[in-house]
Scaffold this active site. Structure first.
Site, PDB file in Angstrom:
ATOM      1  N   HIS A  34       0.712  -1.223  -0.059  1.00  0.00           N
ATOM      2  CA  HIS A  34      -0.087  -0.068   0.097  1.00  0.00           C
ATOM      3  C   HIS A  34       0.746   1.309  -0.028  1.00  0.00           C
ATOM      4  O   HIS A  34       0.367   2.295   0.315  1.00  0.00           O
ATOM      5  CB  HIS A  34      -0.995   0.021   1.243  1.00  0.00           C
ATOM      6  CG  HIS A  34      -2.013  -0.857   1.034  1.00  0.00           C
ATOM      7  ND1 HIS A  34      -3.286  -0.543   0.354  1.00  0.00           N
ATOM      8  CD2 HIS A  34      -2.241  -2.130   1.602  1.00  0.00           C
ATOM      9  CE1 HIS A  34      -4.047  -1.511   0.493  1.00  0.00           C
ATOM     10  NE2 HIS A  34      -3.618  -2.743   1.108  1.00  0.00           N
ATOM     11  N   LYS A  92      -9.316  13.603   4.343  1.00  0.00           N
ATOM     12  CA  LYS A  92      -8.478  12.408   4.396  1.00  0.00           C
ATOM     13  C   LYS A  92      -7.487  12.484   5.547  1.00  0.00           C
ATOM     14  O   LYS A  92      -7.389  13.778   6.173  1.00  0.00           O
ATOM     15  CB  LYS A  92      -7.828  12.226   3.080  1.00  0.00           C
ATOM     16  CG  LYS A  92      -6.912  13.395   2.638  1.00  0.00           C
ATOM     17  CD  LYS A  92      -6.352  13.337   1.255  1.00  0.00           C
ATOM     18  CE  LYS A  92      -7.379  13.034   0.084  1.00  0.00           C
ATOM     19  NZ  LYS A  92      -7.322  12.099  -0.752  1.00  0.00           N
ATOM     20  N   ARG A  93      -6.821  11.497   5.756  1.00  0.00           N
ATOM     21  CA  ARG A  93      -5.637  11.458   6.809  1.00  0.00           C
ATOM     22  C   ARG A  93      -4.734  12.744   6.548  1.00  0.00           C
ATOM     23  O   ARG A  93      -4.432  13.109   5.322  1.00  0.00           O
ATOM     24  CB  ARG A  93      -4.820  10.220   6.817  1.00  0.00           C
ATOM     25  CG  ARG A  93      -3.965  10.215   7.761  1.00  0.00           C
ATOM     26  CD  ARG A  93      -3.523   8.692   7.812  1.00  0.00           C
ATOM     27  NE  ARG A  93      -3.249   8.100   6.769  1.00  0.00           N
ATOM     28  CZ  ARG A  93      -2.050   8.245   6.142  1.00  0.00           C
ATOM     29  NH1 ARG A  93      -0.974   8.651   6.781  1.00  0.00           N
ATOM     30  NH2 ARG A  93      -1.732   7.458   4.938  1.00  0.00           N
ATOM     31  N   LYS A 121       0.060  14.262   1.188  1.00  0.00           N
ATOM     32  CA  LYS A 121      -1.449  14.470   0.701  1.00  0.00           C
ATOM     33  C   LYS A 121      -1.679  16.249   0.379  1.00  0.00           C
ATOM     34  O   LYS A 121      -2.752  16.490  -0.103  1.00  0.00           O
ATOM     35  CB  LYS A 121      -2.542  13.986   1.727  1.00  0.00           C
ATOM     36  CG  LYS A 121      -2.292  12.410   1.676  1.00  0.00           C
ATOM     37  CD  LYS A 121      -3.299  11.800   2.786  1.00  0.00           C
ATOM     38  CE  LYS A 121      -3.181  10.459   3.174  1.00  0.00           C
ATOM     39  NZ  LYS A 121      -3.437   9.420   1.622  1.00  0.00           N
ATOM     40  N   THR A 166      -9.114   5.862  -2.341  1.00  0.00           N
ATOM     41  CA  THR A 166     -10.376   5.529  -2.709  1.00  0.00           C
ATOM     42  C   THR A 166     -11.338   6.736  -2.378  1.00  0.00           C
ATOM     43  O   THR A 166     -12.776   6.446  -2.882  1.00  0.00           O
ATOM     44  CB  THR A 166     -10.781   4.291  -1.794  1.00  0.00           C
ATOM     45  OG1 THR A 166     -10.435   4.585  -0.404  1.00  0.00           O
ATOM     46  CG2 THR A 166      -9.814   2.967  -1.997  1.00  0.00           C
ATOM     47  N   LYS A 210     -15.103   7.647  -4.383  1.00  0.00           N
ATOM     48  CA  LYS A 210     -16.248   7.706  -3.608  1.00  0.00           C
ATOM     49  C   LYS A 210     -16.842   9.227  -4.293  1.00  0.00           C
ATOM     50  O   LYS A 210     -18.136   9.465  -4.517  1.00  0.00           O
ATOM     51  CB  LYS A 210     -16.129   7.716  -2.196  1.00  0.00           C
ATOM     52  CG  LYS A 210     -15.694   6.579  -1.645  1.00  0.00           C
ATOM     53  CD  LYS A 210     -15.117   6.740  -0.146  1.00  0.00           C
ATOM     54  CE  LYS A 210     -14.480   5.347   0.310  1.00  0.00           C
ATOM     55  NZ  LYS A 210     -13.573   5.302   1.285  1.00  0.00           N
TER      56      LYS A 210
END
Length: 828
Positions: free
Chosen positions: A368, A559-560, A565, A667, A671
């Site tokens: 991952h 998100k985290r 990110k 993911t 969504k």
């Protein structure tokens, strides 16, 4: 005759009348409450028990069928996280009794929606890894595959996030305080898990040298089962979670002597293993506890898997890989490889070669991450103390593997060093990714780009040895949770327009394309989105006391919180717009609401500082009358699955802006697109495949590619300070951050953010995640978003085409590929 009888019984059990009667029965007899004094939790609990009755019926039949089918091959999904969210609505939908239950509750003057709100989110995961595992279990059951999930039953989730003065504060997430009506404790399946001790050799009766693990500290692993129901197919699989208990919970002798704390010490040490999701590992005892967690759940799970196998097939271990496949969800369960070897060699007395052949035919590994620093490693001295026998087994596995690798690489020391399970250095470490590759027959990435990076870069030398092991399985999401459940308005108009086949075949959404120019349908589509935005606006006003305009663009990044990110890039762009509005309050921009949700790991200082910056910017922007509410910034605390179900359907813009080459898949991007949000994103992870599906004109791609990022870093020509000097907008943004504009009471608070971007901090590269390099491209695409959104017809058409074209990202498709290409399991 028998079929007709069963149909009548089924209809009776799902009738409104029967549901009302069962509800009152559970309230009275299971909970000891009458209707008049029952709390909201009591009503939720009674309803959950009513639904569970119907799930368990299917569950018992399913498990019986698996045992009766002699050639069944079971898939075991080992994951340290399962972010399953709330189960009430999910089970109602999958049982297809949601409408009858809604009517029954209405007859009792109760609101199903209000009752469902009483359910806490199960604190069993942190982010994408756990959410993916939950989607996979849903799809495995819906496809009718014999599957089991194994993990840990954490007493406390990661943490409950509270924002105080803009800072993240972590509070315990006591999700089990009222119990969990969905689980069933299985004390009869309790197993022992060993720690510490030493390895001792002896000769068996045939003169063979064997080993046993002695003088150990043992704990009990008690299983709790949650049935996972498939959609409309009578299949119910099992999620088995392990809770740690002491062998002797109470020392009566110490208690008698007045040593009250000592009398319960053993239980405290044992139960700490399953006490909290992902303990802080910034210190030695935290790392020891995390390694204990990883071994605890794989040891318990393997004992359980072998017990189930032996019940059907005795000691015919040649059959083991033909009847079982174990999928490792990242490296956290990698200790399953030496643990299976230990059981087969030390307890079942198989020869090493035979045991190893069984092991490498049983395990498959999903990677991952592409970031080397995120690949899990454990200090050898920790293994030596905690798992001494496993360390011996790892040395033996590695020695045999390297003998072969030396021949393949013609003695190339660099390559041999790269593939070794052990990393030499100041502190010798065990590399769990290397162990997972050596001990598995399949290694898969989770998007096309990610898998290519694994093959060409991260695991290049392993790919040279075993190219046939590597494959791609692009992640997916379950449409039952992420459209049918979370977006009932959109689901309704889809069903009315093209039918409901998409619920089990998401590709069917392609039929919506023919309505992309249908103004009447687009109006309905827009109305659904507006209703979802109004729902989110009400939540924000109720929880945060901030009014937001549902007519504004809802621009969302949830998100985290991690530097790669790039929530910071988003904040920089907000500051840029704010500064332009301060210069010219009449600037023609479409009103926009920027929405964030993110938890930072407790020990991740920079991530927590970025959360504070978001909140400081929000405080300034939201209270500045000059800008006339043209932009608002909202940080929604304690982001979780249930919040995602409110936020995602309301989003117009989906921020998927990680540095290219860093995000394995994502993911959340799937969504959002499925719920009609347009993506602004880099060519990273599954964004690339989303772009291929929805079309270039229906996504806003910006920034450097993974290859360009890699070349720029390798060339060492990238100098963010030069960009800062040349680019006035970037300079103004960074100066505002650095010069305490957003935090006047603490002028030095954000200096480390400024420092990290321009010069690096604590040995990191300057602007390691290339924010400054991508900023101009990012803001240009945002201008296009602003202009495009003004034309409602154009925007709605693009949004609808996103919904219609992302059918490939169903976890049903992903699981079919796993089942056919890796697991070789079939529907029973």
């Amino acid at each position: 005759m028998e079929i007709t009888k069963r149909k009548k019984e089924q209809k009776y059990r799902t009738s409104k009348k029967n549901i009302k009667e069962n509800f009152i029965e559970h309230l009275n007899l299971s909970l000891g409450k009458d209707f008049s004094n029952a709390t909201l939790w009591d009503k939720y609990h009674a309803l959950a028990l009513l639904v569970k009755d119907r799930v368990v019926e299917k569950w018992l039949k399913t498990q019986k069928k698996y045992y009766e089918t002699t050639d069944v091959k079971r898939v075991y999904y080992l994951s340290i996280e399962f972010l399953i969210g709330r189960l009430l609505y999910n089970n109602l939908l999958n049982l297809q009794i949601d409408e009858e239950v809604k009517k029954a509750m209405k007859d009792l003057n109760l609101s199903l929606e209000e009752i469902a709100e009483a359910e806490p989110d199960a604190g069993l995961g942190n982010g994408g890894l756990g959410r993916l595992a939950a989607c996979f279990l849903d799809s495995i059951a819906t496809l009718g595959l014999p599957g089991y999930g194994y993990g840990i039953r954490y007493d406390y989730g990661i943490f409950k996030q509270v924002i105080k003065d803009g800072f993240q504060i972590e509070l315990p997430d006591d999700w089990l305080k009222n119990g969990n009506p969905w689980e069933i404790e299985r004390k009869d399946r309790t197993v022992k898990v060993k720690f510490f001790g030493r390895s001792e050799s002896y000769k068996d009766e045939d003169g063979n040298i064997r080993f046993k693990w002695v003088d150990t500290f043992d704990v009990l692993a008690v299983p709790y089962d949650t049935p996972i129901i498939g959609y409309g197919n009578n299949v119910a699989n099992t999620l088995r979670l392990w809770s740690a208990k002491a062998l002797n919970e109470f020392d009566f002798n110490n208690f008698q002597k007045g040593n009250y704390i000592k009398s319960a010490e053993s239980n405290a040490i044992a139960s700490a293993i399953s006490k909290v999701l992902y303990p802080n590992d910034a210190f030695y005892s935290g790392r020891e506890l995390r390694l204990k967690q990883e071994y605890f759940f794989v040891s318990a799970s393997l004992q359980d898997i072998i017990r189930r196998f032996k019940k059907q097939f005795g000691n015919q271990f040649d059959l083991f890989p033909k009847r079982n496949v174990i999928q490792l969800n990242d490296t956290h369960p990698a200790l399953a490889i030496p643990e299976l070897m230990r059981i087969l060699v030390d307890e079942e007395h198989l020869p090493w070669e035979k045991a190893w052949d069984i092991t490498i035919k049983t395990f498959a590994y999903t990677n991952h991450t592409v970031m080397p620093e995120a690949l899990e490693k454990w200090e050898v001295h920790l293994f030596e103390r905690l798992l001494p026998r496993h360390l011996e087994i790892l040395y033996e596995i590695n020695a045999r593997f390297l003998d072969n690798a030396k021949k393949i690489f013609n003695g190339n020391i660099e390559k041999i060093r790269n593939v070794s399970i052990f990393e030499e250095g100041n502190v010798k470490q065990v590399r769990m990714a290397n162990l997972s590759i050596v001990g598995s027959f399949s290694i898969n990435g989770v998007s096309k780009l990610h898998t290519e990076i694994l093959k060409k870069n991260v695991f290049k030398d392993f790919y040279e040895i075993w190219p046939e092991k590597f494959n791609n399985k692009t992640n997916g999401i379950t449409q039952r949770r992420w459209l049918l459940q979370c977006n009932p308005g959109l689901s309704k108009i889809i069903n009315e327009t093209i039918g409901s086949e998409w619920i089990t075949n998401l590709d069917y959404l392609k039929n919506l394309e023919k309505f992309a120019d249908d103004k009447s349908f687009l109006d309905k589509f827009y109305e659904v989105k507006q209703n979802n935005k109004i729902r989110l606006s009400r939540y924000i006003e109720k929880e945060l006391d901030i009014k937001v305009d549902p007519e504004s663009i809802f621009d969302v990044q949830v998100k985290r919180l991690h530097e790669y990110k790039r929530q910071l890039l988003n904040v920089m762009h907000i500051i840029y717009i704010y500064q332009r509005l301060k210069e010219n309050p009449n600037l023609d921009i479409y009103p926009r609401t920027f929405i964030f949700g993110a938890k930072a790991a407790p020990g991740y200082r920079m991530a927590k500082l970025i959360i504070k910056l978001i909140n400081s910017v929000a405080n300034v922007v939201n209270n500045d009358k000059d800008i006339k509410d043209k932009i608002k910034v909202i940080f929604i605390p304690n982001y979780n699955v249930s919040l995602a179900e409110i936020i995602i359907p309301a989003a117009n813009v989906s921020e998927q802006i990680s540095t290219a080459g860093k995000e394995a898949s994502g993911t959340g991007n799937m969504k959002f697109a499925l719920n009609g949000a347009l993506t602004i994103g880099t060519l990273d992870g599954a964004n690339i495949e989303i772009k291929e599906c929805v079309g270039d004109e229906n996504i806003f791609i910006f920034g450097l590619t993974a290859e360009q990022v890699s070349k720029l870093k390798e060339s060492r020509l990238y100098n963010p300070y030069d960009i800062y000097l040349r680019n006035e907008h970037i300079r103004n943004i960074l100066d505002a951050i650095n010069n305490s504009f957003f935090e006047k009471n603490n002028p030095d608070l954000f200096k480390d953010i400024f420092q990290s971007l321009l010069f690096g901090i604590n040995g990191s590269q300057a602007d390691e995640y290339m924010l400054l390099a991508d900023f101009d491209s990012y803001k240009t695409r945002h201008k296009e978003i602003d202009l495009t959104y003004r034309n409602k017809y154009t925007w709605n058409k693009k949004a609808l085409l996103n919904v219609a074209r992302v059918g490939i990202f169903s976890s049903d498709r992903t699981i079919r590929e796993y089942a056919e290409d890796i697991w070789k399991v079939k529907k029973i």
